[in-house]
Design a protein around this motif. Sequence first.
Motif, short mmCIF file in Angstrom:
data_model
loop_
_atom_site.label_atom_id
_atom_site.label_comp_id
_atom_site.label_asym_id
_atom_site.label_seq_id
_atom_site.Cartn_x
_atom_site.Cartn_y
_atom_site.Cartn_z
N ARG A 1 4.70 8.28 4.00
CA ARG A 1 5.39 7.35 3.18
C ARG A 1 5.48 5.87 3.78
NH1 ARG A 1 11.12 10.10 3.94
NH2 ARG A 1 12.25 8.47 5.18
N TYR A 2 5.44 5.82 4.86
CA TYR A 2 5.11 4.53 5.66
C TYR A 2 4.09 4.15 6.71
CZ TYR A 2 8.83 6.98 8.45
OH TYR A 2 9.57 7.88 9.20
N ARG A 3 3.06 4.94 6.34
CA ARG A 3 1.87 5.14 7.26
C ARG A 3 1.16 3.47 7.12
NH1 ARG A 3 -0.58 9.76 5.82
NH2 ARG A 3 0.70 10.80 7.89
N GLY B 1 0.67 -1.20 -0.10
CA GLY B 1 -0.06 -0.03 -0.15
C GLY B 1 0.74 1.24 0.09
N ASP B 2 2.09 1.24 0.71
CA ASP B 2 3.04 2.48 0.61
C ASP B 2 3.65 2.49 -0.57
OD1 ASP B 2 2.48 3.77 3.22
OD2 ASP B 2 3.54 2.25 4.30
N ARG B 3 3.88 1.27 -1.44
CA ARG B 3 4.91 1.29 -2.50
C ARG B 3 3.96 1.69 -3.62
NH1 ARG B 3 9.90 1.73 -3.89
NH2 ARG B 3 10.59 1.10 -2.10
N PHE B 4 3.07 0.94 -3.98
CA PHE B 4 1.91 1.07 -5.17
C PHE B 4 0.83 1.89 -4.88
CE2 PHE B 4 4.60 -2.91 -5.36
CZ PHE B 4 5.55 -2.63 -6.40
N GLY B 5 0.65 2.25 -3.68
CA GLY B 5 -0.62 2.95 -3.67
C GLY B 5 -1.89 2.28 -2.90
N ARG B 6 -2.63 3.31 -2.48
CA ARG B 6 -3.67 2.59 -1.34
C ARG B 6 -4.76 1.97 -2.35
NH1 ARG B 6 0.11 4.24 1.74
NH2 ARG B 6 -0.07 6.10 2.91
N LYS B 7 -4.98 2.38 -3.59
CA LYS B 7 -5.84 1.78 -4.64
C LYS B 7 -5.45 0.34 -5.10
CE LYS B 7 -8.44 2.80 -8.90
NZ LYS B 7 -9.70 2.64 -8.34
N PHE B 8 -3.96 0.36 -5.22
CA PHE B 8 -3.78 -1.14 -5.77
C PHE B 8 -3.98 -2.12 -4.70
CE2 PHE B 8 -0.25 -4.34 -5.07
CZ PHE B 8 0.01 -4.88 -6.40
N ALA C 1 -2.83 5.63 14.95
CA ALA C 1 -1.87 5.25 13.89
C ALA C 1 -1.66 5.80 12.73
CB ALA C 1 -2.22 3.61 13.61
N ALA C 2 -2.77 6.09 12.33
CA ALA C 2 -2.67 7.15 10.78
C ALA C 2 -2.10 8.48 11.15
CB ALA C 2 -4.01 7.62 10.41
N GLU C 3 -2.17 9.00 12.62
CA GLU C 3 -1.61 10.18 12.85
C GLU C 3 -0.34 10.25 13.39
OE1 GLU C 3 -5.82 12.71 14.31
OE2 GLU C 3 -4.29 11.41 15.79
N MET C 4 0.17 9.13 13.74
CA MET C 4 1.56 9.31 14.52
C MET C 4 2.83 8.57 13.39
SD MET C 4 0.50 7.80 18.13
CE MET C 4 2.12 8.35 18.84
#
Length: 449
Positions: free
Chosen positions: A357-359, A78-85, A350-353
Motif C-alpha cells: 500500500r506504500y511501496r 501511484g499508491d493512491r490511484f494505481g500504477r496505471k494512473f 525497494a520493491a521487496e522491503m
Amino acid sequence: MSEATQQPARPRISGWKATIAVAMSNYIEAGSIIALATSLTFWQDYFGFSNLMVGLVAAVSANAFGAAVGALIGGQLGDRFGRKFIYTYDLIVYMLGTLLVVFAAHPAMLLTGVVLTGIAVGAGVPVAWTYIAEEAPATDRAKHVGSAQLAWSLGPALVFLFATIVVPLGLLGSRIIFAHLFVVAFVTWWVRRGLAESDTWKKSNAERLASEASTGIRRRNYRELLLNRGNLKALLFLTGVYALWNLVAGQMGIFMPRVYETAGVESGTHQNLLQVLLWTCTVAATYWGFMKYGDRVSRRKLYIVGAVLGIAAWVLLVFAHITMPLLIVFAVLWGVSAGIGAQAFYALWAAEMFATRYRASAQGVLFFVARILVGVLSYWFPTMLAEQGVPFVGSVMIALLVAALIIGAVGAPNTSGRTLEEIEAERYGTAPGEAPADASSTTPTAGTR
C-alpha cells in the motif's frame, strides 16, 4: 449501446511485453540525462552560460531536482490511484518537455523543458520498478526488475552513439537527439494504453478502501511509512545503498564528458565513444550478470563484486597515470560495476522491503532524496572539477562508493525466491494478504540476514 456497436476491448498486455513497456521509463530517463549531458557545452556556447548556470541546468533536470519532485508526487499518486494512473499522464508531460527543448530559442524554454522532462521521469521510474516487481514471478523477480536496468543502460549507450554521429551538426544534432526521445516516448505511451493495473495493487487497494469505509479514517501513506520504525530502517539502508552510489553515477551521467576533457581527452568523439563502451559494458553485465544470476546466486556477494569493481575504476582514474588505455579499462570496470551494482539491487530491494500500500510512495521518497543530493552536488560539480581537478573529485567519489559498499554488504536482505506477500507477512508480522499494522512502534522483524 448494443453488443454489435460496442468497441472490442483492448487486449491486456502482460508478461514480458508489459515488463518491457514499463521498463522503457528507464530508457527515457537515462536518455534524457545523456542527451542533456552531450548538449550542455553546445547550450553553454549558444546562450553564453557560466559554469554555475550549467550546473543549475543539470541540477533541475531528470538527473536531479526535476526527477526528485516528480518521484515524490508520482509515488504517492501511484499508491493512491494505481500504477496505471501514472502511465496515463507522465509521458504526456515528458513529451511536452522534450518539445520545448527541441525548439528552445531562449534559456527559459530550455529550463522549462528540462524541468518538465525531469518531473515526468521522476514520476514514472519509481512506479515502473514497483509495477515490474509486483507483476514478476517470485523466482524470476531479479530477471524482470533487471530489464528496467537493461533499458536504463541502453539509453546512454544509444544516445552517446547518436551524439557521436551528430557531433558535426553541433546544437542541431542535440535537438535531433531530444526529438528521438519524443518519438520513443510517444510510442511507449501508445503501447502502454493496453497495460492492465497491477493485481497486487488492486488487492491492496480494495483492502484499503474497506478499512477506510469501516473505520472512517483515511490512510495517509507518507505518515504511515515514516512513522514505522522498521520502514525507517529500510529507508536509511536503501538511501545508503542507492543515494550514495547515485551521487557518483549522477555526476558521471551528466558530467563525464567534462571529466574526460579535464583528464586530457579533448575530442568530443573520443569522449562519447568512451561512454558508448562504458554503457555497452553495463548492458552486457546487466543481462549476463544481474538478470542471469540475481535469482540464482547470493545477492550479497553479487552486490559486493559490483561495488568493488566500481571502486577499482575510480582508484585507477585518480591514482594512476591517465592514458587512453587506462581510460578504456576505467570504462569497462565501471560499466560492469553499474550492470550488477547498486541501482539494480536498489530497484529490487525497494520493491521487496515495503508493504504494497506504500511501496511506490517509499520508492518516491528514496528517489527524491537521492536526486536532491545529486542536484546539490551537480550545482557545484563543474566548478569543483575546473578548479580542483580529477584527483580531488575522484577522491570524493571513492569515499561515497566505499560507504555504499559497506552499507549494502552489511544490510543485504535475504528475499530471493519468495513472493512479495510472503516477504511482507514476515517483515510486518502479519498473515499473508493481511494489511500491516499502523502502529508507529511496529518493526519488521524478518527478511534480512
